[in-house]
Motif scaffolding. Structure first.
Motif, mmCIF file in Angstrom:
data_model
loop_
_atom_site.group_PDB
_atom_site.id
_atom_site.type_symbol
_atom_site.label_atom_id
_atom_site.label_comp_id
_atom_site.label_asym_id
_atom_site.label_seq_id
_atom_site.Cartn_x
_atom_site.Cartn_y
_atom_site.Cartn_z
ATOM 1 N N LYS A 67 1.364 -0.650 -0.213
ATOM 2 C CA LYS A 67 2.628 -1.105 -0.918
ATOM 3 C C LYS A 67 3.078 0.114 -1.423
ATOM 4 C CE LYS A 67 1.390 -5.817 -1.685
ATOM 5 N NZ LYS A 67 0.597 -5.929 -0.830
ATOM 6 N N TYR A 68 4.303 0.227 -1.919
ATOM 7 C CA TYR A 68 5.008 1.163 -2.510
ATOM 8 C C TYR A 68 4.770 1.440 -4.118
ATOM 9 C CZ TYR A 68 7.881 0.853 1.494
ATOM 10 O OH TYR A 68 8.561 0.857 2.819
ATOM 11 N N PRO A 69 4.468 2.656 -4.281
ATOM 12 C CA PRO A 69 4.012 2.881 -5.729
ATOM 13 C C PRO A 69 5.234 2.665 -6.757
ATOM 14 C CG PRO A 69 4.043 4.967 -4.474
ATOM 15 C CD PRO A 69 4.132 3.667 -3.524
ATOM 16 N N PRO A 70 5.064 2.428 -7.879
ATOM 17 C CA PRO A 70 6.303 2.147 -8.994
ATOM 18 C C PRO A 70 7.130 3.295 -8.786
ATOM 19 C CG PRO A 70 4.049 2.118 -9.968
ATOM 20 C CD PRO A 70 3.714 2.490 -8.677
ATOM 21 N N GLU A 71 6.850 4.634 -8.707
ATOM 22 C CA GLU A 71 7.736 5.707 -8.848
ATOM 23 C C GLU A 71 8.614 5.763 -7.800
ATOM 24 O OE1 GLU A 71 4.330 6.107 -9.034
ATOM 25 O OE2 GLU A 71 3.617 7.767 -7.599
ATOM 26 N N VAL A 72 8.008 5.108 -6.567
ATOM 27 C CA VAL A 72 9.100 5.007 -5.440
ATOM 28 C C VAL A 72 10.305 3.961 -5.476
ATOM 29 C CG1 VAL A 72 9.305 4.466 -2.835
ATOM 30 C CG2 VAL A 72 7.481 5.907 -3.654
ATOM 31 N N THR A 73 9.895 2.873 -6.012
ATOM 32 C CA THR A 73 10.810 1.766 -6.495
ATOM 33 C C THR A 73 11.763 2.246 -7.743
ATOM 34 O OG1 THR A 73 8.947 0.344 -6.203
ATOM 35 C CG2 THR A 73 10.914 -0.424 -7.005
ATOM 36 N N GLU A 74 11.229 3.186 -8.675
ATOM 37 C CA GLU A 74 11.958 3.730 -9.654
ATOM 38 C C GLU A 74 12.965 4.862 -9.031
ATOM 39 O OE1 GLU A 74 10.461 6.441 -12.687
ATOM 40 O OE2 GLU A 74 10.067 4.783 -13.640
ATOM 41 N N ARG A 75 12.634 5.547 -7.872
ATOM 42 C CA ARG A 75 13.764 6.368 -7.227
ATOM 43 C C ARG A 75 14.783 5.644 -6.671
ATOM 44 N NH1 ARG A 75 14.291 11.579 -5.650
ATOM 45 N NH2 ARG A 75 15.307 11.933 -3.808
ATOM 46 N N ALA A 76 14.274 4.496 -5.881
ATOM 47 C CA ALA A 76 14.951 3.852 -5.340
ATOM 48 C C ALA A 76 16.110 3.219 -5.946
ATOM 49 C CB ALA A 76 14.404 2.560 -4.314
#
Lengths: 366, 253
Positions: B117-126
Motif C-alpha cells: 500500500k502507499y505510505p501516508p506521506e506519499v498520499t500527502e505529497r500527492a
C-alpha cells in the motif's frame, strides 16, 4: 464505527452465506459448488479483462491444464499413467483413502503451479498483442490446447481419464468439494480485495486506461501483466483440478477446455456484474448461474435462446454491468465528489504551506 | 552549469521525410529551455527520440552524461527523464488522487512492492501537488470528467509526482484558458526553482515561451535554425521568416 460496520457487512454476509448454504439446502450442494467455480471463473478473468483491459478469451486453457496436471499426478504417484489410460477403465484400480487424499493434495498444488508456469510462458508470447488481437490470440491457444490434448494418448486422448474415486459417502464427497471450492474462492476474493487497494490495482487500471502513458511514466507494465495473469492461472488451475475430481471423469473438449461454454461464460459474467470491480464478478456469476439453472429447468429447449437474450440485454443496456451502473447512478456513494469542505474553506494559499512542505520533501529526497 | 541533455547529430527519418536532420543541442541543468518552430518542423519527433519512443537513425543522445539512445521508454523514464503529451494523456477512469499515486517514481519498485500500500506521506505529497496545481478540491473526481485545461494541469502534477530530474513538456499551455495560463507559467517556474526540475518546453505561444525560457532553440524543416536567449531569437530574421513561411526566399539570397 457505524460506517465500518456497514462496510464489513457484505463481506460477512458472503462468508456466512457460503458456510450456511449447503446445510440449509443440502439438495443443492452440487449446484452451489458449481456456483463457487463460476465465481472463481469471473474473478480470475476480471484481473486482466476488467482491471487491465486485456480481454482474454483463452483463460479456460489454465483450467484444463490444471485439471490434466492434477489427474496425471493423482494417478502417476501410484500407477503407470500410460497403462492406466490405455485400459480405458477396463482395469479396476483401487486407491486407498490415504493414497486418494495425498494424490489430491499434491495434484492440486501441482495444478496451480503448473498452470502458473504455463501462463508466464504464454504471457511472454502473447502480451505483445493488444486489443482484439490479444483476444483472438488467446482464443486460439485455448482451442488448440483442447485439440492437442485430444490427440495425446498418454493422457487418454479424446477418450479422457477416469479419476480416482472418493473413498467415502456421496454426501461427504459433495460437502468435501463444496468446502474446497468455497475456501478457494474466498482466498482469491480477499487476496484480490487486498491487492486491488494497493499499487497493483492502480497499476492495472493505469494499464487499462492508457498503457503507453503508463510505460512513459516508467511503470513495469509487463511485470504487472505477467503477475496478474499468473495469479489468475494459479487459481484457475486449482479450480480445474477440483472440478475434474467433482465430475470424476475428464475429457478434453467438454470438460477440460470448454472454450465456448465456460470460456465465454467467464467473460459474460464479468460484463453482467460490472468489470473492473471487486463485487461485479461475484454478483454477475451468481445471477448468471441462477438464471442459467432456472432456464435449464423450466425453459428446456429454449435455454440457449434465453441465455443469448440475457447476454444481448446486458451488453446493450448495461455495458458497465450492474455494479458499474450503480456507480454511475450514485457516484457520491463511492466517494466520487467535489470536496465541499475544502471548497468552503478560503481560497487555498498557493504560495505558502504546500509549496514549503514540497520543498522540504524534495530536499529530504535528495 | 552542466548539460543535462546533450544531443549530437540526431537524425530521424520517416520514409523519405527527414523529421530531424543532425540536430545538436544542449539542455542545461536547473534552467528552462524552449523549443520552438513552425508546425511539422520536428519538435515532437525530437522529444520522441529523446524519451526512447522510437530509435534514432544516427547521432547520440546523452542524459546526465549517459548514452540513452539505445534504452527503452520505461528505462529512460526510471532514470528521471519524463515527458508530457501534446494530446493530454491521463488515466481517465481513475480519480485524481489515484492518478497521482500510481505516478510515484518506479526506479525502486520490486516484485515485493507491487502489492504494498502507499505510505501516508506519499498520499500527502500527492495532495500537496494537486493543491500546487489547484486541483485539490476535485481530487476525488474521475479525471476523465475534468475540463481539458484541468487534465493538462493534472498531467503536469503527475509528472512532478514522478520526481523527474528533467521534464519535457509538449505545448503545456495549448488549450488552456488564458486566465489560467499565468498561473501555469508560475507553476512551471516554481517547479524549476523550488522542486529542482529542469524543463525543456515545446511551445507555440510566443509571449509565453519568451517570458519563460532562459534559452531557446528554433527548428525549421527538421534542422536547427537558431538558438540563443529569447531577445536574440525574437529579433532573428531567419526565425521570423520561418514562422511567416519566407525561408524559401532566404535560400536564394
Amino acid at each position: 464505527m457505524n460506517t465500518r460496520l456497514r462496510r464489513t457487512l457484505p463481506y460477512a454476509g458472503l462468508l456466512i452465506a457460503g458456510i450456511a448454504a449447503p446445510f440449509l439446502f443440502p439438495d443443492y450442494t452440487f449446484q452451489f459448488t458449481v456456483l463457487w467455480v463460476m465465481i472463481l471463473f469471473a474473478l480470475t478473468w476480471d484481473i486482466l479483462g476488467g482491471q487491465m483491459g486485456y480481454n482474454s478469451l483463452g483463460n479456460i486453457a489454465f483450467f484444463g491444464v490444471g485439471m490434466y496436471i492434477c489427474a496425471v499426478v493423482q494417478i502417476g504417484l501410484y500407477y503407470d499413467v500410460a497403462q492406466y489410460t490405455a485400459s480405458y477403465g477396463a482395469v479396476k484400480v483401487e486407491f486407498t483413502a490415504e493414497q486418494y487424499f495425498t494424490g489430491l493434495a499434491v495434484g492440486l498444488i501441482a495444478a496451480g503451479l503448473g498452470a502458473m508456469v504455463f501462463s508466464v510462458i504464454l504471457g511472454w508470447v502473447v502480451f505483445g498483442l493488444r486489443g482484439p488481437y490479444f483476444a483472438i490470440g488467446t482464443l486460439g491457444v485455448a482451442l488448440s490446447a483442447g485439440e492437442l490434448t485430444g490427440a495425446w494418448d498418454y493422457v487418454g486422448g479424446g477418450g479422457g481419464i477416469a479419476l480416482p474415486i472418493y473413498p467415502g459417502e456421496p454426501d461427504d464427497r459433495s460437502l468435501f468439494f463444496y468446502a474446497l471450492c468455497f475456501v478457494l474462492a474466498m482466498i482469491l476474493f480477499f487476496l484480490l480485495r487486498w491487492i486491488y487497494l494497493g499499487r497493483f490495482g492502480l497499476a492495472a487500471n493505469a494499464i487499462r486506461d492508457d498503457e503507453e502513458k503508463a510505460e512513459g511514466m516508467g511503470i513495469h507494465t509487463m511485470r504487472y501483466k505477467t503477475v496478474g495473469w499468473a495469479i489468475a492461472a494459479f487459481f484457475l488451475g486449482i479450480s480445474g483440478a477440483l472440478f475434474g475430481n467433482m465430475i470424476g471423469f475428464i475429457e478434453p473438449l467438454e470438460v477440460a477446455f470448454p472454450t465456448v461454454t465456460f470460456g465465454l461464460f467467464m467473460v459474460v459474467m464479468c460484463l453482467l456484474g460490472g468489470r473492473g470491480t471487486l463485487w461485479g464478478p461475484v454478483i454477475g456469476a451468481t445471477l448468471f448461474h441462477t438464471f442459467k439453472e432456472v432456464t435449464w429447468t423450466y425453459l428446456l429447449g429454449w435455454q440457449w435462446v434465453a441465455l443469448g437474450a440475457l447476454i444481448v440485454v446486458s451488453v446493450v443496456f448495461f455495458q458497465q454491468g450492474i455494479v458499474g451502473w450503480v456507480k454511475e447512478k450514485w457516484p457520491e456513494k463511492f466517494g466520487i465528489a467535489v470536496d465541499d469542505r475544502a471548497l468552503a474553506e478560503t481560497e487555498p494559499d498557493l504560495d505558502e504551506a504546500p509549496s514549503q512542505r514540497l520543498r522540504r520533501q524534495t530536499e529530504a529526497a535528495q | 552549469m552542466s548539460a543535462m541533455i546533450e544531443c549530437e547529430g540526431v537524425t530521424k527519418a520517416f520514409g523519405g521525410i527527414v523529421a530531424n536532420n543532425e540536430i545538436t543541442l544542449e539542455v542545461p541543468e536547473g534552467r528552462i529551455t524552449g523549443l520552438i518552430g513552425p508546425n511539422g518542423s520536428g519538435k515532437t519527433t525530437l522529444f520522441n527520440s529523446i524519451v526512447g519512443y522510437h530509435p534514432v537513425d544516427a547521432g547520440s543522445i546523452k542524459f546526465e552524461g549517459r548514452e540513452i539512445s539505445d534504452l527503452r521508454v520505461q528505462q529512460i523514464a526510471r532514470l528521471g527523464l519524463l515527458r508530457t503529451f501534446q494530446q493530454t494523456r491521463i488515466y481517465s477512469k481513475m480519480n485524481c488522487v489515484d492518478n497521482m499515486l500510481i505516478s510515484v517514481p518506479h526506479r525502486t519498485q520490486t516484485y515485493r512492492t507491487m502489492f504494498s500500500k502507499y505510505p501516508p506521506e506519499v498520499t500527502e505529497r500527492a495532495e500537496d501537488l494537486l493543491e500546487f496545481v489547484g486541483l485539490y478540491e476535485k481530487r476525488f473526481l474521475i479525471s476523465g470528467d475534468l475540463s481539458f485545461g484541468q487534465q493538462k494541469l493534472l498531467e503536469f502534477a503527475m509528472a512532478l509526482m514522478n520526481e523527474p530530474r528533467l521534464l519535457l513538456l509538449d505545448e503545456p499551455t495549448a488549450g488552456i484558458n488564458p486566465t489560467l495560463i499565468n498561473g501555469l507559467i508560475d507553476r512551471l517556474r516554481r517547479a524549476t526553482s523550488e522542486l529542482g526540475v529542469t524543463l525543456f518546453v515545446i511551445e507555440h505561444n510566443m509571449p509565453v515561451i519568451m517570458g519563460l525560457a532562459d534559452n531557446i532553440y528554433c527548428l525549421a524543416n527538421g534542422r536547427l535554425l537558431a538558438h540563443g536567449p529569447p531577445e536574440k531569437i525574437q529579433n532573428d530574421q531567419r526565425v521570423i521568416n520561418a514562422y511567416l513561411g519566407a525561408h524559401y526566399y532566404l535560400d536564394s539570397d
